[in-house]
Design an enzyme around this catalytic site. Sequence first.
Site, PDB file in Angstrom:
ATOM      1  N   GLU A 294      40.350  12.814 -17.437  1.00  0.00           N
ATOM      2  CA  GLU A 294      39.382  11.721 -17.194  1.00  0.00           C
ATOM      3  C   GLU A 294      37.991  12.270 -16.898  1.00  0.00           C
ATOM      4  O   GLU A 294      37.355  11.923 -15.900  1.00  0.00           O
ATOM      5  CB  GLU A 294      39.867  10.788 -16.072  1.00  0.00           C
ATOM      6  CG  GLU A 294      41.041   9.917 -16.473  1.00  0.00           C
ATOM      7  CD  GLU A 294      41.262   8.714 -15.559  1.00  0.00           C
ATOM      8  OE1 GLU A 294      40.301   8.282 -14.894  1.00  0.00           O
ATOM      9  OE2 GLU A 294      42.388   8.220 -15.525  1.00  0.00           O
ATOM     10  N   ASP A 441      47.890  15.075 -16.301  1.00  0.00           N
ATOM     11  CA  ASP A 441      48.358  13.817 -15.721  1.00  0.00           C
ATOM     12  C   ASP A 441      49.339  13.246 -16.739  1.00  0.00           C
ATOM     13  O   ASP A 441      48.941  12.714 -17.770  1.00  0.00           O
ATOM     14  CB  ASP A 441      47.176  12.878 -15.486  1.00  0.00           C
ATOM     15  CG  ASP A 441      47.615  11.504 -14.975  1.00  0.00           C
ATOM     16  OD1 ASP A 441      48.836  11.262 -14.870  1.00  0.00           O
ATOM     17  OD2 ASP A 441      46.735  10.671 -14.696  1.00  0.00           O
ATOM     18  N   ASN A 443      51.500  10.875 -16.159  1.00  0.00           N
ATOM     19  CA  ASN A 443      51.849   9.488 -15.843  1.00  0.00           C
ATOM     20  C   ASN A 443      53.362   9.288 -15.815  1.00  0.00           C
ATOM     21  O   ASN A 443      53.881   8.259 -16.258  1.00  0.00           O
ATOM     22  CB  ASN A 443      51.185   8.532 -16.841  1.00  0.00           C
ATOM     23  CG  ASN A 443      49.779   8.145 -16.413  1.00  0.00           C
ATOM     24  OD1 ASN A 443      49.549   7.752 -15.270  1.00  0.00           O
ATOM     25  ND2 ASN A 443      48.825   8.290 -17.320  1.00  0.00           N
TER      26      ASN A 443
END
Length: 554
Positions: A294, A441, A443
């Site tokens: 991100e 990440d 998730n």
Amino acid sequence: MWRRLRSALRSLRARRGALRRPSPAELRFVLPDGSARHMQRDQGEPLGRSHGKAARRARSAGGGRRGGRGAVPAVRLFSRDGAAVAEEVPNAAAWQDGAVLHIGDAQYRVERNPPALTELRLPRSLLAGFPVCPKVSAEFAAPQHCLFRWFREQRPAAGGDEAGEAWVETAAAERVFTPSNALVGLRLKLRCTPGDGEQRYGPAREVESSGPVEAGPGACTFDARHLYTKKVCGHGSVRTVSYNILADTYAQTEFSRTVLYPYCAPYALEIDYRQNLLKKELAGYSADLICLQEVDKSVFVDSLAPALDAFGLEGVFRIKEKQHEGLATFYRRDKFSLLSQHDIAFSEALVSEPLHKELCDQLAKYPLVQEKVLQRSSVLQVSVLQSTKDPSRKLCVANTHLYWHPKGGNIRLIQIAVAMSHIQHVACDLYPGIPVIFCGDFNSTPSSGTYSFISNGGIAEDHEDWVSNGEEERCSMSLSHPFKLLSACGEPAYTNYVGGFHGCLDYIFIDKNALEVEQVIPLPSHEEITTHQALPSVSHPSDHIALICDLKWK
């Protein structure tokens, strides 16, 4: 118009591009009043033609000999030993450092490819106790060879007005400056002199901060972690960080402010504020590898890359398709060099690369799932690094951010299958036998199919994640990969902590046949995380927590 040229030694700067044609030679005349005039000539062109143009420019400006405006001044170039340079010599060879150009009575000293700043910028937000990292761009110079001088505003005397602005030089002479609490309320000024590492320096430039230094937040969640990472690891070890830093494009939405993070002070969601915290946090980890998710493109270019460069780290960036954010991988330049990059977008690689044909054919049996997979913009960043001390030691460093939806377990399984096949191609086919470090990440919690697949090398066709979004999207496939991967930081209670959710989603997976864990840097305590209810907060810049571990070759 050029001013009349005086009979004094002036400076001519001859800058040239690469020697291949048709790159031009740019000749820059710096005049007595500080202004400049430019000429661009072909590098292979004879010097005499450049002389002719210089003479015509001088005449049009009324310069050169004292014979008046219409007189054509004589133009000759002399080498540093005083010999006249023949007019048939090409520009690329003629304009050498130390040569002197005579135009009538005026003389110009030649500086070839002189150091020059092209950009000097300070961050918009300055906090006491947090490093100020300027963005420095230069040609024929490098930031590590530039000279830096920092100034603070003169605080007005009590009961009296200062006449004009006055600046006081600080003791700091480094590229990065950390203002103290004593400077709260005062603006900063930086004077930078570009250098090339060979004792050549160009003209200095100055930049002033747009606002004053403000008070910092006090204790931050990462302060205690920095006690474990004061020094860079030795050359046999690799300190690795994985961190979702919360993209500004997601933090600055009405939904984020009112639903996701209503407990966070609005100013603490601002990118300028969060960048102060983030740069201090990352710099304090003294890492060798940093994998970020991100990352806004503008944040990488204007903030993180310049800041981490000042702390010895080089970075590469991969943007997501159709997005403003992506992945960034940084590596310590005195430990590693970048051998190659092998980034992919999952959806594109799945349908276009023969490597994934079998998986693509299996997926075609489930059109609803296939459509969702191909709509996703997720990417995989793969960098092959080589040790600067031991060239036989190489690393395949992978970085990703998988699909986010809680009911998207089946989509993530397809994405991670593509990722592992691609990593296998790089680490087994292109660079046989090199160790893998896979950060991101994901998730995915430790009970998920994705985590199980990565850790165990395969997944059952009846795993519940194949029906994670209901029977209509049921699919089942046989997936496998050859690696023996271990979660270096284990399975923390959480790496993401927001108001409505907390869980472990982030991992640093390592090749346990080649690497082992020396130490895991403890996560912040639960009390630190919940001081301001949840993340992000005034003392923590993201809704995720960085994972940090020290690895070493077996």
